[in-house]
Design an enzyme around this catalytic site. Sequence first.
Site, PDB file in Angstrom:
ATOM      1  N   LYS A   1      -6.845   3.264  -3.391  1.00 51.60           N
ATOM      2  CA  LYS A   1      -7.424   3.346  -1.983  1.00 51.60           C
ATOM      3  C   LYS A   1      -7.546   4.690  -1.798  1.00 51.60           C
ATOM      4  O   LYS A   1      -7.011   5.678  -1.923  1.00 51.60           O
ATOM      5  CB  LYS A   1      -6.372   2.522  -1.165  1.00 51.60           C
TER       6      LYS A   1
ATOM      7  N   ASP B   1       1.102  -1.130  -0.104  1.00 47.43           N
ATOM      8  CA  ASP B   1       0.098  -0.025   0.045  1.00 47.43           C
ATOM      9  C   ASP B   1       0.796   1.296  -0.003  1.00 47.43           C
ATOM     10  O   ASP B   1       1.574   1.489   0.921  1.00 47.43           O
ATOM     11  CB  ASP B   1      -0.913   0.018   1.141  1.00 47.43           C
TER      12      ASP B   1
ATOM     13  N   LYS C   1     -10.364   0.237  -2.601  1.00 47.45           N
ATOM     14  CA  LYS C   1     -10.151  -0.095  -1.155  1.00 47.45           C
ATOM     15  C   LYS C   1     -10.691   1.219  -0.300  1.00 47.45           C
ATOM     16  O   LYS C   1      -9.786   2.085  -0.313  1.00 47.45           O
ATOM     17  CB  LYS C   1      -8.740  -0.520  -1.063  1.00 47.45           C
TER      18      LYS C   1
END
Length: 331
Positions: free
Chosen positions: A231, A168, A267
């Site tokens: 995300k 991430d 996400k």
Amino acid sequence: MMQTPTVTPSIHQLPQAMEPRNPGIELDLDWVRRAQANTSAIERRAKTLPGRRSVKKDYQAAWLCRAISCIDLTTLSGDDTEGRVRRLCAKAHQPVRVDLLAALGMEGLTTGAVCVYHDMVPTAVEALAGTGIPVAAVSTGFPAGLSPFHLRVAEIKESVEAGASEIDIVVTRRHVLQGNWQALYDEMKTFREACGDAHVKAILATGELGTLRNVARASLVCMMAGADFIKTSTGKESVNATLPVSLVMIRAIRDYYERTGFRVGYKPAGGISKAKDAVTYLALMKDELGNRWLQPDLFRFGASSLLGDIERQLEHHVTGAYSASYRHAIG
């Protein structure tokens, strides 16, 4: 009424495991600059979402089990210890009490991944060995993303070498705020290359991007540069995942898929702690992208406390009574 989804234990693999990875495309500045966001219309649509879908009884239990399978169970605290991470991994492997899963016919259900800082990657990898649950590491100077560029790239490589199969990363917000799309594209492409076979989730930190139009454009640029997921947040901003931001990002994903044929995951992270909110996000994905995006290889929640509330709701479904939260270990 939404139909009952089925949860198949075998799908708990790497993101995009059932899809070709998004290889990215050349930066298309015309496409990026055409991206707009009608804020008032988006906010009206988002406001209606919680009341448009109502699921009860067996349907609700099925959707909550699906939500569990899409959770990146997360601990990103300065006081993390090896013991805490091992407990979190045990919770990821057995997210709901055995008796409740047996009553629901959901034996074998796990969360989608465990997300930790780089320093805890080896501990998590060891604790999850043989479970099929991937380890995600936050990287690139998380959460601010302002460390020297070569160190951010090196951090990605070290996390991959330590065993993380998902990374991430955080983007440089000033590239978005200044409209420097070439710099954002080049940065994201370098991060993608550093990840190698590990899958990359691009954290946009949407609460710091100023406008929904910036969110739409940043989403497109990151996908063009090869992001496997986009995300919302690090979870450390003052504003994290929201329904308007999610709607903008999801529609950018749909636009990218329609033009390129590559599916990119989504996400939402930060602030999602209630079971009813999880169902709302799942309903949004179903409405906007269809059932294919209701699988953990294309949808994840970034959460730490969400699982506890879902487990309480599932116990209520099975027994008819709510229990105290301390009956359900969070890790």
